[in-house]
Design an enzyme around this catalytic site. Sequence first.
Site, PDB file in Angstrom:
ATOM      1  N   TYR A  32       0.852  -1.189   0.000  1.00  0.00           N
ATOM      2  CA  TYR A  32       0.000   0.000   0.000  1.00  0.00           C
ATOM      3  C   TYR A  32       0.888   1.239   0.000  1.00  0.00           C
ATOM      4  CZ  TYR A  32      -3.512   3.432   1.491  1.00  0.00           C
ATOM      5  OH  TYR A  32      -4.346   4.520   1.583  1.00  0.00           O
TER       6      TYR A  32
ATOM      7  N   ASP B  35       9.147   2.839  -0.174  1.00  0.00           N
ATOM      8  CA  ASP B  35       8.102   3.495   0.600  1.00  0.00           C
ATOM      9  C   ASP B  35       8.315   3.133   2.068  1.00  0.00           C
ATOM     10  OD1 ASP B  35       5.890   4.443   1.851  1.00  0.00           O
ATOM     11  OD2 ASP B  35       4.435   3.663   0.399  1.00  0.00           O
TER      12      ASP B  35
ATOM     13  N   LYS C  27       3.852   9.080   8.718  1.00  0.00           N
ATOM     14  CA  LYS C  27       3.660   8.481  10.038  1.00  0.00           C
ATOM     15  C   LYS C  27       4.661   9.013  11.078  1.00  0.00           C
ATOM     16  CE  LYS C  27       0.789   4.903   8.239  1.00  0.00           C
ATOM     17  NZ  LYS C  27       0.850   4.147   7.004  1.00  0.00           N
TER      18      LYS C  27
END
Length: 440
Positions: free
Chosen positions: A152, A247, A275
């Site tokens: 994702y 990522d 995050k």
Amino acid sequence: MLPHAVTAERRIKSSVAFARAGQLIPGGVNSPARAFGGVGGEPIFFASATGAHLTDIDDNIYLDYIGSWGPMILGHRHPRVVAAIQSALMHGTSYGAPTEGESHLAQLIIDAMPSIEKVRMVSSGTEAAMSAVRLARGFTGRDKIVKFAGNYHGHADSLLVAAGSSAATLGVANSPGVTAGTARDTIVLEYNEPESLEALFQSAGDTLAAVVMEPVVGNMGLVVPSKDFLAAARRLTHLHGALLVFDEVMTGFRLSYGGAQQILGITPDLTTLGKIVGGGLPLGAYGGRRDIMNHVLPAGKVFQAGTLSGNPLAVASGTATLELLRDAPPYELLERHGARLEEGFGIAAHKAALPVWIARQGSMMTMFFQPGPDVLPVRGWKTASLSDTARYARFFWGMIDRGHYMPCSQYEALFFSQAHTDADIEATIQAATEVLALLT
Ligand SMILES: *Cc1c(COP(=O)(O)O)cnc(C)c1O
């Protein structure tokens, strides 16, 4: 402050709040990962959090194993992070003009990750990944990108193909609204299959702008890469003039201060962050080789902008978080807790005679409920998706009833923080032992 058993009757206010939210917000949530679609039942609404604990609006307390899906590695409301945000707040919340704090945070990121020579700040992981893909295309002059099933990278159209996280949990890995044309430029391969990558580069290497990957996957549950696979990704991109994009929105500052790339010993061309880098406020970033980053507007011609990019509150929160992680690294503690949790869950599953595959890296872990008698190593989406999600749902609710807030999907990793104590970890193992014994 020990978590106590929570039954459905003790979440009355959450139930009322969810009914109201459902009238006003699609599905009652502002992000599908919160909707409990993977486990059934109604989401729990929260009022506050401290350290390793969450308190819901009915005053039930839970030990937190999602940490806002990653950011809260220091635990909730770390006093130094709170103080930094308060201090920034007293100066101003947004200027639409540069601040010195942005360079300070940029320096911290660059010092943490040697592959990053220049970095641009955005407001989310989605923006970071979307911008990195545009940059890779602008830099190489090629259209196609490669991603891996179950990874994702946020919800930009070109990355929402065979996507993990809630896209996988809720069965919309290929979302309506993504055009066929966009999807055609995204080639999806199975994770941990170097042969497929090799074959693709053999046939179409000169059309590929980038290979985008989670260097350790958290979004189909936790999946660790093989050495061969990583080496192939690095070698093939280099050989064919494509960029390797890691990522690290989830893994950056989580698996080590230098991210997954530090522990794996692989240097990507571009890295995306989110995050933890915002310490619980909205902040993302993408960075990498100077010659590539110099193509970003206004240094170069690849457009990317943001009204709230480098927002002073988010920058203060991220800076305080990174400085704490740098000066008092919690990674050994997290590894020790992780190893104990892995061991404890493993023993509990074995006692209950339940087939599980436990994957873990540092403070990220997934217990896959694999149905067959032969436990398969989970290497990618093909194997991860064989999990018994109904059994996971029963595990989840059993843990909730005992005051342990696990990810509300088989296909999300659990996270814990430096605020979790030995006693917390043991309490969670004890709860899991009780719950697993009920699942056979
Ligand atoms: C969470 C996540 C994203 C998206 O970040 P948002 O801030 O939710 O947009 C992208 N990539 C990975 C690996 C993630 O875990």
